[in-house]
Scaffold this motif. Structure first.
Motif, mmCIF file in Angstrom:
data_model
loop_
_atom_site.group_PDB
_atom_site.id
_atom_site.type_symbol
_atom_site.label_atom_id
_atom_site.label_comp_id
_atom_site.label_asym_id
_atom_site.label_seq_id
_atom_site.Cartn_x
_atom_site.Cartn_y
_atom_site.Cartn_z
ATOM 1 N N LEU A 179 0.821 -1.203 0.000
ATOM 2 C CA LEU A 179 0.000 0.000 0.000
ATOM 3 C C LEU A 179 0.858 1.256 0.000
ATOM 4 O O LEU A 179 0.662 2.165 -0.825
ATOM 5 N N PHE A 180 1.839 1.319 0.887
ATOM 6 C CA PHE A 180 2.701 2.497 0.978
ATOM 7 C C PHE A 180 3.653 2.581 -0.217
ATOM 8 O O PHE A 180 3.927 3.671 -0.727
ATOM 9 N N LEU A 181 4.152 1.438 -0.665
ATOM 10 C CA LEU A 181 5.044 1.440 -1.828
ATOM 11 C C LEU A 181 4.309 1.879 -3.089
ATOM 12 O O LEU A 181 4.865 2.603 -3.925
ATOM 13 N N SER A 182 3.051 1.459 -3.221
ATOM 14 C CA SER A 182 2.254 1.857 -4.385
ATOM 15 C C SER A 182 2.027 3.364 -4.383
ATOM 16 O O SER A 182 2.047 4.010 -5.442
ATOM 17 N N TYR A 183 1.807 3.927 -3.194
ATOM 18 C CA TYR A 183 1.645 5.377 -3.087
ATOM 19 C C TYR A 183 2.912 6.081 -3.573
ATOM 20 O O TYR A 183 2.845 7.070 -4.324
ATOM 21 N N LEU A 184 4.077 5.565 -3.176
ATOM 22 C CA LEU A 184 5.343 6.191 -3.572
ATOM 23 C C LEU A 184 5.541 6.107 -5.090
ATOM 24 O O LEU A 184 5.940 7.092 -5.723
ATOM 25 N N VAL A 185 5.257 4.945 -5.660
ATOM 26 C CA VAL A 185 5.409 4.780 -7.113
ATOM 27 C C VAL A 185 4.440 5.697 -7.855
ATOM 28 O O VAL A 185 4.804 6.351 -8.841
ATOM 29 N N PHE A 186 3.202 5.758 -7.372
ATOM 30 C CA PHE A 186 2.204 6.635 -7.992
ATOM 31 C C PHE A 186 2.650 8.093 -7.938
ATOM 32 O O PHE A 186 2.509 8.845 -8.909
ATOM 33 N N LEU A 187 3.214 8.485 -6.804
ATOM 34 C CA LEU A 187 3.678 9.857 -6.629
ATOM 35 C C LEU A 187 4.812 10.175 -7.603
ATOM 36 O O LEU A 187 4.805 11.217 -8.276
ATOM 37 N N VAL A 188 5.778 9.276 -7.686
ATOM 38 C CA VAL A 188 6.923 9.504 -8.573
ATOM 39 C C VAL A 188 6.475 9.569 -10.031
ATOM 40 O O VAL A 188 6.879 10.467 -10.782
#
Length: 211
Positions: A179-188
């Motif tokens: 969940l948190f990693l997906s947020y980071l990838v989406f942000l980048v």
């Protein structure tokens, strides 16, 4: 302190013993030992000591980009961040000095941007030289990414550790880390998709980097 040291190096092993992780572990260990011995910690001495130990063991690290970026980013935080923070807080005081709540919130935001700016300024020449690119959205992207990073580190570490004992429990924790990693990838990816998000540069002289 001994428990903290043990967990620090356990996480370092789980993270793969990469140069930036080892650098952080050595510096953190030095600060914990300073507390244990009743001595005052010095970030620049800890950074220099970590570099000396790592390069003494493996001299080839000097030419590894991740090693260079890690130490430059930390040097920027140590040497530049206090000045950026002071300038930012003076601006906040002028704007919101009448309200303690607004001033506290402004200081928190200013501190995050100051840290990001200090690291960005320090590593920008090296990134431009090695990768031929300069990001124009690094500061806002970092600002929105920072809240997720502690959760990414903790959940990913737990997945690795629990996976050694119970794979089913590790899979459940893995969904939380996802969940948190997906947020980071989406942000980048979102900031990268913005027009004019970066500048392409080429043929930068090493002398410019050193300057």
């Amino acid at each position: 302190i001994w428990l903290a040291l043990a967990f620090t190096w356990l996480y370092t092993l789980l993270a793969g013993m990469n140069p930036p992780v080892i650098r952080a572990a050595i510096m953190g260990s030095l600060f914990m030992m300073a507390v244990y011995l009743g001595r005052q910690g010095s970030a620049i001495i800890a950074l220099a000591f970590a570099a000396a130990v790592m390069v003494g063991i493996q001299p080839g690290l000097l030419w590894i980009v991740s090693f260079q970026l890690s130490f430059l980013a930390m040097a920027g935080l140590i040497l530049l961040y206090p000045y950026f923070q002071a300038w930012g807080r003076r601006g906040v005081a002028r704007l919101f000095g009448h309200s303690e709540t607004l001033a506290a919130g402004g200081n928190m935001i200013t501190d995050v941007f100051s840290a990001s700016l200090a690291a960005t300024v320090a590593v920008a020449p090296l990134i431009a030289y090695n990768f031929g690119i300069v990001s124009l959205v690094g500061l806002p992207a970092t600002f929105f990414a920072l809240p997720a990073l502690p959760f990414i580190i903790v959940t990913s570490g737990l997945v690795a550790f629990v996976g050694l004992i119970a794979s089913v429990a590790a899979q459940i924790l893995g969904w939380l880390a996802w969940l948190f990693l997906s947020y980071l990838v989406f942000l980048v990816q979102g900031f990268d998709a913005l027009p004019r998000s970066s500048l392409q540069v080429a043929n930068i002289s090493p002398w410019y980097v050193l300057a």
